[in-house]
Design a protein around this motif. Structure first.
Motif, PDB file in Angstrom:
ATOM      1  N   GLY A 106      21.512 -58.324 -20.389  1.00 42.37           N
ATOM      2  CA  GLY A 106      21.980 -57.384 -19.512  1.00 42.37           C
ATOM      3  C   GLY A 106      23.265 -57.060 -19.920  1.00 42.37           C
ATOM      4  N   PRO A 107      23.601 -55.893 -19.518  1.00 40.16           N
ATOM      5  CA  PRO A 107      24.972 -55.499 -20.100  1.00 40.16           C
ATOM      6  C   PRO A 107      26.184 -56.286 -19.885  1.00 40.16           C
ATOM      7  N   SER A 108      27.396 -56.110 -20.710  1.00 41.73           N
ATOM      8  CA  SER A 108      28.499 -56.942 -20.658  1.00 41.73           C
ATOM      9  C   SER A 108      28.984 -56.613 -19.178  1.00 41.73           C
ATOM     10  N   GLY A 109      29.480 -57.629 -18.385  1.00 35.47           N
ATOM     11  CA  GLY A 109      30.091 -57.346 -16.859  1.00 35.47           C
ATOM     12  C   GLY A 109      29.087 -57.450 -16.184  1.00 35.47           C
ATOM     13  N   SER A 110      27.676 -57.603 -16.377  1.00 32.08           N
ATOM     14  CA  SER A 110      26.560 -57.747 -15.323  1.00 32.08           C
ATOM     15  C   SER A 110      26.511 -58.816 -14.438  1.00 32.08           C
ATOM     16  N   GLY A 111      27.351 -60.101 -14.911  1.00 30.75           N
ATOM     17  CA  GLY A 111      27.244 -61.095 -14.044  1.00 30.75           C
ATOM     18  C   GLY A 111      26.552 -62.333 -14.648  1.00 30.75           C
ATOM     19  N   LYS A 112      25.839 -62.123 -15.859  1.00 24.48           N
ATOM     20  CA  LYS A 112      25.195 -63.163 -16.364  1.00 24.48           C
ATOM     21  C   LYS A 112      25.793 -64.444 -16.585  1.00 24.48           C
ATOM     22  N   THR A 113      27.022 -64.654 -16.919  1.00 26.48           N
ATOM     23  CA  THR A 113      27.671 -65.829 -17.197  1.00 26.48           C
ATOM     24  C   THR A 113      28.129 -66.349 -15.864  1.00 26.48           C
ATOM     25  N   THR A 114      28.519 -65.539 -14.963  1.00 27.40           N
ATOM     26  CA  THR A 114      28.940 -65.665 -13.405  1.00 27.40           C
ATOM     27  C   THR A 114      27.744 -66.700 -12.883  1.00 27.40           C
ATOM     28  N   ALA A 115      26.691 -65.992 -13.040  1.00 23.70           N
ATOM     29  CA  ALA A 115      25.229 -66.549 -12.473  1.00 23.70           C
ATOM     30  C   ALA A 115      24.940 -67.989 -12.907  1.00 23.70           C
ATOM     31  N   LEU A 116      25.140 -67.841 -14.340  1.00 24.52           N
ATOM     32  CA  LEU A 116      25.124 -69.303 -14.874  1.00 24.52           C
ATOM     33  C   LEU A 116      25.947 -70.393 -14.374  1.00 24.52           C
ATOM     34  N   ARG A 117      27.376 -70.040 -14.256  1.00 28.20           N
ATOM     35  CA  ARG A 117      28.389 -70.828 -14.049  1.00 28.20           C
ATOM     36  C   ARG A 117      28.132 -71.197 -12.328  1.00 28.20           C
ATOM     37  N   MET A 154      25.289 -71.581 -11.137  1.00 27.87           N
ATOM     38  CA  MET A 154      24.147 -72.493 -10.941  1.00 27.87           C
ATOM     39  C   MET A 154      24.452 -73.931 -10.890  1.00 27.87           C
ATOM     40  N   ASN A 155      25.523 -74.086 -11.823  1.00 30.58           N
ATOM     41  CA  ASN A 155      26.200 -75.616 -11.573  1.00 30.58           C
ATOM     42  C   ASN A 155      27.506 -75.868 -10.874  1.00 30.58           C
ATOM     43  N   PHE A 156      27.983 -74.695 -10.251  1.00 31.40           N
ATOM     44  CA  PHE A 156      29.239 -74.771  -9.243  1.00 31.40           C
ATOM     45  C   PHE A 156      30.356 -75.047 -10.200  1.00 31.40           C
ATOM     46  N   LEU A 157      30.247 -74.551 -11.367  1.00 33.91           N
ATOM     47  CA  LEU A 157      31.629 -74.482 -12.306  1.00 33.91           C
ATOM     48  C   LEU A 157      32.317 -73.284 -11.520  1.00 33.91           C
ATOM     49  N   GLU A 158      31.558 -72.342 -10.839  1.00 36.29           N
ATOM     50  CA  GLU A 158      31.995 -71.312 -10.336  1.00 36.29           C
ATOM     51  C   GLU A 158      31.366 -71.424  -8.811  1.00 36.29           C
ATOM     52  N   ALA A 159      32.415 -71.352  -7.750  1.00 32.88           N
ATOM     53  CA  ALA A 159      31.618 -71.520  -6.374  1.00 32.88           C
ATOM     54  C   ALA A 159      31.120 -70.346  -6.001  1.00 32.88           C
ATOM     55  N   TYR A 160      29.577 -70.187  -5.746  1.00 36.90           N
ATOM     56  CA  TYR A 160      29.187 -69.018  -4.957  1.00 36.90           C
ATOM     57  C   TYR A 160      29.806 -68.670  -3.390  1.00 36.90           C
ATOM     58  N   ASP A 161      29.545 -67.628  -2.956  1.00 40.98           N
ATOM     59  CA  ASP A 161      30.041 -67.573  -1.560  1.00 40.98           C
ATOM     60  C   ASP A 161      29.047 -67.098  -0.620  1.00 40.98           C
ATOM     61  N   GLU A 162      27.869 -66.613  -0.967  1.00 40.03           N
ATOM     62  CA  GLU A 162      26.850 -66.456  -0.167  1.00 40.03           C
ATOM     63  C   GLU A 162      25.491 -66.937  -0.693  1.00 40.03           C
ATOM     64  N   GLY A 163      24.626 -67.280   0.352  1.00 41.10           N
ATOM     65  CA  GLY A 163      23.281 -67.504  -0.148  1.00 41.10           C
ATOM     66  C   GLY A 163      23.298 -69.013  -0.415  1.00 41.10           C
ATOM     67  N   GLU A 164      22.216 -69.511  -1.103  1.00 35.86           N
ATOM     68  CA  GLU A 164      21.968 -70.788  -1.229  1.00 35.86           C
ATOM     69  C   GLU A 164      21.650 -71.139  -2.632  1.00 35.86           C
ATOM     70  N   ILE A 165      22.102 -72.028  -3.375  1.00 33.33           N
ATOM     71  CA  ILE A 165      21.342 -72.892  -4.539  1.00 33.33           C
ATOM     72  C   ILE A 165      21.044 -73.951  -4.150  1.00 33.33           C
ATOM     73  N   MET A 166      19.391 -74.304  -4.508  1.00 34.87           N
ATOM     74  CA  MET A 166      18.847 -75.354  -4.413  1.00 34.87           C
ATOM     75  C   MET A 166      18.506 -76.311  -5.883  1.00 34.87           C
ATOM     76  N   ILE A 167      19.001 -77.299  -6.082  1.00 36.10           N
ATOM     77  CA  ILE A 167      18.598 -78.012  -7.304  1.00 36.10           C
ATOM     78  C   ILE A 167      17.830 -78.983  -6.739  1.00 36.10           C
ATOM     79  N   LYS A 168      16.543 -79.099  -7.283  1.00 37.25           N
ATOM     80  CA  LYS A 168      15.467 -80.176  -6.993  1.00 37.25           C
ATOM     81  C   LYS A 168      15.519 -80.305  -5.277  1.00 37.25           C
ATOM     82  N   GLY A 169      15.749 -79.230  -4.543  1.00 35.13           N
ATOM     83  CA  GLY A 169      15.476 -79.208  -3.009  1.00 35.13           C
ATOM     84  C   GLY A 169      16.655 -79.535  -2.369  1.00 35.13           C
ATOM     85  N   GLN A 170      17.932 -79.941  -3.057  1.00 35.16           N
ATOM     86  CA  GLN A 170      19.137 -80.056  -2.544  1.00 35.16           C
ATOM     87  C   GLN A 170      20.047 -79.102  -2.581  1.00 35.16           C
TER      88      GLN A 170
END
Ligand SMILES: Nc1ncnc2c1ncn2[C@@H]1O[C@H](COP(=O)(O)OP(=O)(O)OP(=O)(O)O)[C@@H](O)[C@H]1O
Ligand SMILES: [Mg+2]
Length: 270
Positions: free
Chosen positions: A39-50, A52-68
């Motif tokens: 995706g284009p620069s600034g589309s949120g790819k790095t943020t999405a990846l970060r 995924m392992n909570f290097l960046e705190a998401y503020d809506e929705g859920e991320i489940m890792i192996k069901g947790q």
């Protein structure tokens, strides 16, 4: 290995101040899959990846890792209680990340760099950490540089050490953020070869990349992001041959002025 997804994002949102960077991302990654984010620069790819392992705190929705649930004690929107760092570390244990800029410590040898997260993070005894690090360095073809300092290595070699450091953690899912984009062109191939070998061995990966032909070759699924949303996703042959949206067509245009060679787009371990 469990049969369920390794990671599942459900309507994940993230804002930096007024800037809504992730706008409801949903994505499921099953064991053995290789998902590439484009995706284009600034589309949120790095943020999405970060996120995924909570290097960046998401503020809506859920991320489940192996069901947790990752990061919070309950689902939903804010306000919600953040888990303790120890619990977050426990939930994200199956994940390891490879960074665009390698992030190696200059004052440590290659071997020490790979050992450090094992000793400091996992509290592994030193001899066990050195053994694991040695195996990981062998896996990326860097055993002979174990006692070198990172600055004595080429960018490609440094990134292979970055990959070894992640592998030594024994991850079930490897997150890679543009692992070749900081490299001189002649160093890209050696790193892509290492990633290809991991793919053949069945490593599950989510990789942000601008290497379109590489994505076409190794991905089980390509996910196209723009403006913090997933616009299209699918098998590389479908997504690259038959983009459904004008957005993706125009994004791909510079890469695929000529028809893309899609002879070997099967995921290597499919
Ligand atoms: N720590 C931060 N603080 C404020 N804004 C940020 C922060 N990190 C990212 N952003 C903003 O979030 C948006 C998405 O950035 P992100 O780095 O996720 O994009 P990207 O798709 O990885 O782009 P690129 O292809 O250039 O790496 C951008 O508008 C960026 O400026
Ligand atoms: Mg980025």
């Amino acid at each position: 290995m469990s049969n369920g997804p390794i990671i599942e994002l459900r309507h994940v949102g993230k804002s930096f101040g007024a800037n809504r960077v992730l706008d409801g991302i949903s994505l499921t990654v099953n064991p053995g899959e290789i998902v590439t984010l484009i995706g284009p620069s600034g589309s949120g790819k790095t943020t999405a990846l970060r996120c995924m392992n909570f290097l960046e705190a998401y503020d809506e929705g859920e991320i489940m890792i192996k069901g947790q649930l990752l990061g919070y004690s309950g689902p939903g929107r804010e306000p919600r209680n953040r888990d303790s760092p120890a619990l977050i570390a426990e939930v994200r244990r199956p994940l390891a990340m490879v960074f665009q800029q390698f992030n190696l410590w200059p004052h440590m040898t290659v071997l020490e760099n790979v050992c450090a997260p094992l000793i400091l993070g996992k509290k592994m005894p030193r001899h066990e950490a050195r053994r694991k690090a040695g195996l990981a360095l062998a896996q990326v073809g860097m055993s002979d540089k174990a006692e070198s300092r990172p600055q004595r290595l080429s960018g490609g070699q440094q990134q292979r050490v970055g990959i070894a450091r992640a592998l030594a953690l024994g991850p079930e899912l490897l997150l890679l953020d543009e692992p070749t984009s900081a490299l001189d062109p002649e160093r890209v191939e050696e790193v892509l070869d290492v990633i290809k070998a991991l793919a053949v061995e069945g490593m599950t990966m989510v990789m942000v990349t601008h290497e379109m032909s590489f994505a076409a070759k190794i991905a089980s699924r390509v996910v196209f992001m723009a403006d913090g949303r997933i616009i299209e996703s699918g098998a590389p042959a479908t997504l690259f041959r038959q983009p459904q949206t004008e957005r993706l067509r125009s994004f791909l245009a510079p890469w695929f002025k000529r028809p893309l060679q899609l002879d070997d787009t099967e995921a290597p371990h499919a």
